[in-house]
Write a protein that holds these residues in place. Structure first.
Motif, PDB file in Angstrom:
ATOM      1  N   ARG B  37     -51.657 -10.971 -13.326  1.00  0.00           N
ATOM      2  CA  ARG B  37     -51.454 -10.028 -14.415  1.00  0.00           C
ATOM      3  C   ARG B  37     -50.211  -9.192 -14.128  1.00  0.00           C
ATOM      4  O   ARG B  37     -49.780  -9.074 -12.977  1.00  0.00           O
ATOM      5  N   VAL B  47     -54.650 -12.121  -9.443  1.00  0.00           N
ATOM      6  CA  VAL B  47     -56.006 -11.759  -9.840  1.00  0.00           C
ATOM      7  C   VAL B  47     -57.018 -12.682  -9.156  1.00  0.00           C
ATOM      8  O   VAL B  47     -57.906 -12.227  -8.440  1.00  0.00           O
ATOM      9  N   MET B  59     -61.976  -8.275  -8.303  1.00  0.00           N
ATOM     10  CA  MET B  59     -61.274  -7.956  -9.552  1.00  0.00           C
ATOM     11  C   MET B  59     -61.898  -8.637 -10.758  1.00  0.00           C
ATOM     12  O   MET B  59     -61.927  -8.065 -11.851  1.00  0.00           O
ATOM     13  N   ALA B  60     -62.301  -9.903 -10.579  1.00  0.00           N
ATOM     14  CA  ALA B  60     -62.686 -10.701 -11.742  1.00  0.00           C
ATOM     15  C   ALA B  60     -63.490 -11.923 -11.331  1.00  0.00           C
ATOM     16  O   ALA B  60     -63.714 -12.160 -10.148  1.00  0.00           O
ATOM     17  N   LEU B  75     -63.270 -10.300 -16.959  1.00  0.00           N
ATOM     18  CA  LEU B  75     -63.253  -8.944 -16.403  1.00  0.00           C
ATOM     19  C   LEU B  75     -64.583  -8.325 -16.791  1.00  0.00           C
ATOM     20  O   LEU B  75     -64.901  -8.198 -17.982  1.00  0.00           O
ATOM     21  N   ALA B  78     -64.060  -3.712 -18.452  1.00  0.00           N
ATOM     22  CA  ALA B  78     -62.638  -3.381 -18.599  1.00  0.00           C
ATOM     23  C   ALA B  78     -62.425  -1.875 -18.587  1.00  0.00           C
ATOM     24  O   ALA B  78     -63.209  -1.113 -19.174  1.00  0.00           O
ATOM     25  N   ASP B  82     -56.765  -1.824 -16.952  1.00  0.00           N
ATOM     26  CA  ASP B  82     -56.694  -3.288 -17.025  1.00  0.00           C
ATOM     27  C   ASP B  82     -55.789  -3.767 -18.154  1.00  0.00           C
ATOM     28  O   ASP B  82     -55.603  -4.981 -18.330  1.00  0.00           O
ATOM     29  N   TYR B  86     -51.883 -10.987 -19.066  1.00  0.00           N
ATOM     30  CA  TYR B  86     -52.606 -11.851 -18.129  1.00  0.00           C
ATOM     31  C   TYR B  86     -52.071 -13.275 -18.263  1.00  0.00           C
ATOM     32  O   TYR B  86     -52.064 -13.847 -19.358  1.00  0.00           O
TER      33      TYR B  86
END
Lengths: 114, 111
Positions: B37, B47, B59-60, B75, B78, B82, B86
């Motif tokens: 990102r 990410v 993070m994700a 995500l 959010a 954020d 991306y």
């Protein structure tokens, strides 16, 4: 946290002049990269460097461009004779390995050719 | 020669999950799927990445379709921080695992 640092943050140069963009990759990383991003456009790969030689380069990376690792810490991108269309953000990145790993990017150098 | 296709932009509400889709129908068996990102005026930030199995980190999460022709970045909750572009990126073995960037999805978070 370790980080990739780039200098200068902004460089203004006259068309036809040579510029050198500098990067200090993360110290234990072995792979180094340069990318560029023209304002409002996507990130473009320029070159990758491993074991003191270029491992991949894109069509953008022509004879006007060169890279060097002059000592154990710095990684530089030289543009020999800048053109207006070289104006962009230039990002340096480094990684521990080639695949299955993350690349760490610097904050970039904004190059403006006038 | 972009190898990934993403929506240009998406909006989401703060504190809700976000699912960012990506198509990569020409992916080969050895290509990795990466997500980076880029926050405004900053360098790209890693990410997550994966090959075949779903992946989670702080993070994700990355959900990869069984045929690997698409993936989704999730995500879970959010925040305004954020908001970024991306990028879904393939790391292609035939090009020495060079990252092939697409145009990315601009994620807008509404308070």
């Amino acid at each position: 946290e370790p980080e990739v640092t780039q200098t200068p943050s902004h460089q203004v140069t006259q068309m036809g002049q040579e510029v050198i963009l500098r990067c200090v990759p993360i110290s234990n990383h072995l792979y180094f990269y340069w990318y560029r991003q023209i304002l409002g456009q996507k990130v473009e790969f320029l070159v990758s460097f491993y074991n003191n030689e270029i491992s991949e380069k894109s069509e953008i990376f022509d004879d006007q461009f060169s890279v060097e690792r002059p000592d154990g810490s710095n990684f530089t991108l030289k543009i020999r004779s800048t053109k207006l269309e070289d104006s962009a953000m230039y990002f340096c990145a480094s990684s521990e390995a080639l695949a299955n790993t993350e690349a760490f990017f610097g904050q970039g150098t904004r190059l403006t050719v006038v | 020669d972009a190898k990934t296709t993403q929506p240009n932009s998406m909006e989401s509400n703060e504190e809700e999950p976000v699912h960012l889709p990506c198509n990569h129908s020409t992916i080969s068996g050895t290509d990795y799927i990466h997500w980076y990102r880029q926050l405004p005026s900053q360098g790209p930030e890693y990410v997550i990445h994966g090959l075949t199995s779903n992946v989670n980190n702080r993070m994700a999460s990355l959900a990869i379709a069984e045929d690997r022709k698409s993936s989704t970045l999730i995500l879970h909750r959010a925040t305004l921080r954020d908001a970024a572009v991306y990028y879904c990126i393939l790391s292609v073995m035939d090009s020495n695992y060079q990252l092939i960037w697409g145009a990315g999805t601009k994620l807008i978070i509404k308070p």
